[in-house]
Design an enzyme around this catalytic site. Structure first.
Site, PDB file in Angstrom:
ATOM      1  N   CYS A 115       0.807  -1.228   0.000  1.00  0.00           N
ATOM      2  CA  CYS A 115       0.000   0.000   0.000  1.00  0.00           C
ATOM      3  C   CYS A 115       0.838   1.275   0.000  1.00  0.00           C
ATOM      4  CB  CYS A 115      -0.939  -0.005   1.200  1.00  0.00           C
ATOM      5  SG  CYS A 115      -2.125  -1.364   1.186  1.00  0.00           S
ATOM      6  N   HIS A 252      -3.218   7.425   2.206  1.00  0.00           N
ATOM      7  CA  HIS A 252      -3.622   6.128   1.679  1.00  0.00           C
ATOM      8  C   HIS A 252      -5.024   5.816   2.177  1.00  0.00           C
ATOM      9  CE1 HIS A 252      -3.945   1.943   0.824  1.00  0.00           C
ATOM     10  NE2 HIS A 252      -3.706   1.545   2.070  1.00  0.00           N
ATOM     11  N   ASN A 282     -10.017   0.021  -0.308  1.00  0.00           N
ATOM     12  CA  ASN A 282      -8.551   0.062  -0.254  1.00  0.00           C
ATOM     13  C   ASN A 282      -8.011  -0.511  -1.572  1.00  0.00           C
ATOM     14  OD1 ASN A 282      -5.820  -0.291   0.210  1.00  0.00           O
ATOM     15  ND2 ASN A 282      -6.071  -1.155   2.257  1.00  0.00           N
TER      16      ASN A 282
END
Length: 325
Positions: A115, A252, A282
């Site tokens: 990520c 993020h 996500n």
């Protein structure tokens, strides 16, 4: 004293057409829209179609970024694709993107930091551009996480989605002050002691399989806020800025509770935070460039704005970037 900065010329994104809502997920696993929204802020995510690969998403996003920048693909001499879900073990997804854009010069490679991948890729491209090795770069975050999810595991399958985002960077001479346009500072960290808290239980060397994503959600949450704020404080110290100077905070997009807690701890006002987790879920390395693209397209992020980026991912990896748009 002047400085070479990596200036953002344009950004773009792409989301697969298929939208998977929480309500639809609730018909497949033991969950509910209320449960998912309360714990994560996610309401829906996009899922790549059969035969739609990470490289396809990346090419769409790259073309959008090139169009936004108003430049020809042939002027790009570096492509860095951040992804944990490549088309193949090798070659790199980046060379498929390069070929898909009709570019047959320069260099293209993948970068894997889960990520945090986009921030790591941005820092990598920035160093290449400032060194003079390349002039213009495409930095892309692209993922098809739907391909590595265990769709019977409600603790993970509700969290992730597919998508891609890209930015075009150009090396430009700037005055050498905090008011310069471009990437002002980047800070990267990793700590492999935590790898078992967020990982995929497969790989060509270990199991000869792709595997599925596994996560200890509470452990990830516990570490996230502290790690994120660590690299942001470093960014402030390195650039002589503070939270009041930030026009937009683009974190993020993993979990709204983590984002809210981080912004609160750093004294960043809620109205400065760009949130897309509710629409995208996500998307790992794609989440920051997707959020950037949304905020640029709707007119929030404008030239001259100071934008703070941060991410944390499996490994653990984490990082920040401070960019004057």
């Amino acid at each position: 004293m002047t400085a070479i900065r990596s200036v953002v010329l344009g950004c773009g994104s792409y989301l697969p057409q298929r939208v998977l809502t929480n309500s639809e997920l609730a018909t497949k696993v033991d969950t509910s829209d209320e449960w998912i929204v309360q714990r994560t802020g996610i309401r829906q995510r996009h899922i790549a179609a059969e035969g739609e690969f990470t490289s396809h998403l990346a090419i769409h996003a790259a073309n959008a970024a090139l169009a936004h920048a108003g430049i020809d693909a042939q002027s790009i001499d570096l492509i860095v694709v951040a992804t944990s879900t490549p088309d193949h073990t090798f070659p790199a997804t980046a060379v498929a993107v390069q070929n898909g854009l009709g570019i047959h010069h320069g260099a293209a490679f993948d970068l894997q930091a889960v990520c945090s991948g986009f921030v790591f890729a941005l820092a990598t491209a920035d160093n290449f551009l400032r060194s003079g090795a390349f002039k213009r770069a495409l930095v892309i975050g692209a993922e098809t996480f739907s391909r590595i999810l265990d769709w019977t595991d409600r603790s993970t399958c509700v969290l992730f989605g597919d998508g891609a985002g890209a930015v075009v960077l150009e090396a430009q001479e700037q005055p050498g002050t905090p008011l310069d346009r471009g990437i002002l500072t980047t800070h990267l960290r990793s700590d492999g002691r935590h790898q078992s808290k967020l990982y995929v239980d497969g790989g060509p060397s270990s199991t000869r399989t792709v595997g599925h994503l596994r996560m200890e959600g509470r452990e990830v949450f516990k570490h996230a806020v502290g790690m994120i704020t660590d690299v942001i404080v470093d960014a402030f110290n390195a650039s002589g800025t503070n939270a009041n100077d930030i026009k937009w905070f683009v974190p993020h997009q993993a979990n709204k509770r983590i984002i809210d807690a981080s912004a609160h701890k750093l004294h960043i006002a809620p109205e400065k935070v760009v949130l897309t987790v509710d629409r995208h879920g996500n998307t790992s390395a794609a989440s920051i460039p997707l959020a950037l693209s949304v905020a640029v397209a709707d007119g929030r992020i404008k030239s001259g704005d100071l934008v703070l980026l941060e991410a944390m991912g499996g490994g653990f990896t984490w990082g920040s970037a401070l960019v004057r748009w």
